[in-house]
Design a protein around this motif. Structure first.
Motif, mmCIF file in Angstrom:
data_model
loop_
_atom_site.group_PDB
_atom_site.id
_atom_site.type_symbol
_atom_site.label_atom_id
_atom_site.label_comp_id
_atom_site.label_asym_id
_atom_site.label_seq_id
_atom_site.Cartn_x
_atom_site.Cartn_y
_atom_site.Cartn_z
ATOM 1 N N THR A 67 50.985 42.407 38.572
ATOM 2 C CA THR A 67 50.845 42.131 40.001
ATOM 3 C C THR A 67 49.554 42.746 40.527
ATOM 4 O OG1 THR A 67 53.233 42.078 40.249
ATOM 5 C CG2 THR A 67 51.949 42.389 42.253
ATOM 6 N N GLY A 68 49.231 43.948 40.062
ATOM 7 C CA GLY A 68 47.976 44.585 40.462
ATOM 8 C C GLY A 68 46.768 43.771 40.034
ATOM 9 N N GLU A 69 46.821 43.261 38.800
ATOM 10 C CA GLU A 69 45.718 42.432 38.314
ATOM 11 C C GLU A 69 45.607 41.141 39.126
ATOM 12 O OE1 GLU A 69 46.236 41.767 34.142
ATOM 13 O OE2 GLU A 69 46.290 43.914 33.689
ATOM 14 N N LEU A 70 46.740 40.519 39.422
ATOM 15 C CA LEU A 70 46.721 39.282 40.201
ATOM 16 C C LEU A 70 46.194 39.511 41.610
ATOM 17 C CD1 LEU A 70 50.076 37.658 39.060
ATOM 18 C CD2 LEU A 70 47.769 36.869 38.538
ATOM 19 N N ALA A 74 43.001 37.791 43.335
ATOM 20 C CA ALA A 74 43.097 37.112 44.635
ATOM 21 C C ALA A 74 42.052 37.659 45.604
ATOM 22 C CB ALA A 74 44.500 37.278 45.208
ATOM 23 N N ARG A 75 41.841 38.963 45.587
ATOM 24 C CA ARG A 75 40.806 39.550 46.459
ATOM 25 C C ARG A 75 39.424 39.024 46.074
ATOM 26 N NH1 ARG A 75 43.624 44.669 45.447
ATOM 27 N NH2 ARG A 75 45.047 44.962 47.169
ATOM 28 N N LEU A 76 39.171 38.976 44.764
ATOM 29 C CA LEU A 76 37.886 38.462 44.292
ATOM 30 C C LEU A 76 37.712 37.007 44.722
ATOM 31 C CD1 LEU A 76 35.321 38.801 42.601
ATOM 32 C CD2 LEU A 76 36.658 38.092 40.605
ATOM 33 N N GLY A 77 38.765 36.202 44.564
ATOM 34 C CA GLY A 77 38.702 34.811 45.000
ATOM 35 C C GLY A 77 38.463 34.699 46.489
ATOM 36 N N GLY A 78 39.086 35.554 47.256
ATOM 37 C CA GLY A 78 38.871 35.560 48.705
ATOM 38 C C GLY A 78 37.442 35.913 49.068
#
Length: 109
Positions: A67-70, A74-78
């Motif tokens: 979950t931490g990796e995901l 997601a932050r990087l994608g944002g």
């Protein structure tokens, strides 16, 4: 002579066979005396639950790490999406009306 002990108010030294049988029945009924098989079943059940708990905690730890990796992805994608230019605008200049991609004439209603 040793100390005389009392169990449920009965002097053990004065107890006869009937009193000892009554004492054993009372101990069974109050749950202080259980059969060996019942005790072993409880111990086995406890061990099974402990093993299940440990396996569950291992799975939870792996899930937490994933979950931490995901979330990081997601932050990087944002950040990538917010860094992209918005449609209809150049990096720092405003796009004029004639430079729009859809050159179809607009109809007024």
């Amino acid at each position: 002579m040793g100390a005389v002990t009392e169990i449920f108010g009965i002097n053990v030294g004065d107890a006869g066979l009937g009193a000892l049988l009554t004492l054993v029945i009372l101990l069974i009924l109050t749950g202080k005396l259980v059969p060996r098989r019942t005790h072993e079943d409880v111990i086995t059940d406890r061990d099974n639950w402990r093993q299940a708990y440990l396996e569950s905690e291992k799975a939870r730890k792996v899930e937490h790490e994933q979950t931490g990796e995901l979330l990081e992805m997601a932050r990087l994608g944002g950040h990538i999406l917010t860094a992209l230019p918005h449609p209809g605008q150049a990096d720092e200049e405003e796009v004029s009306r004639g430079d729009r991609m859809d050159q179809a004439p607009r109809t007024r209603m």
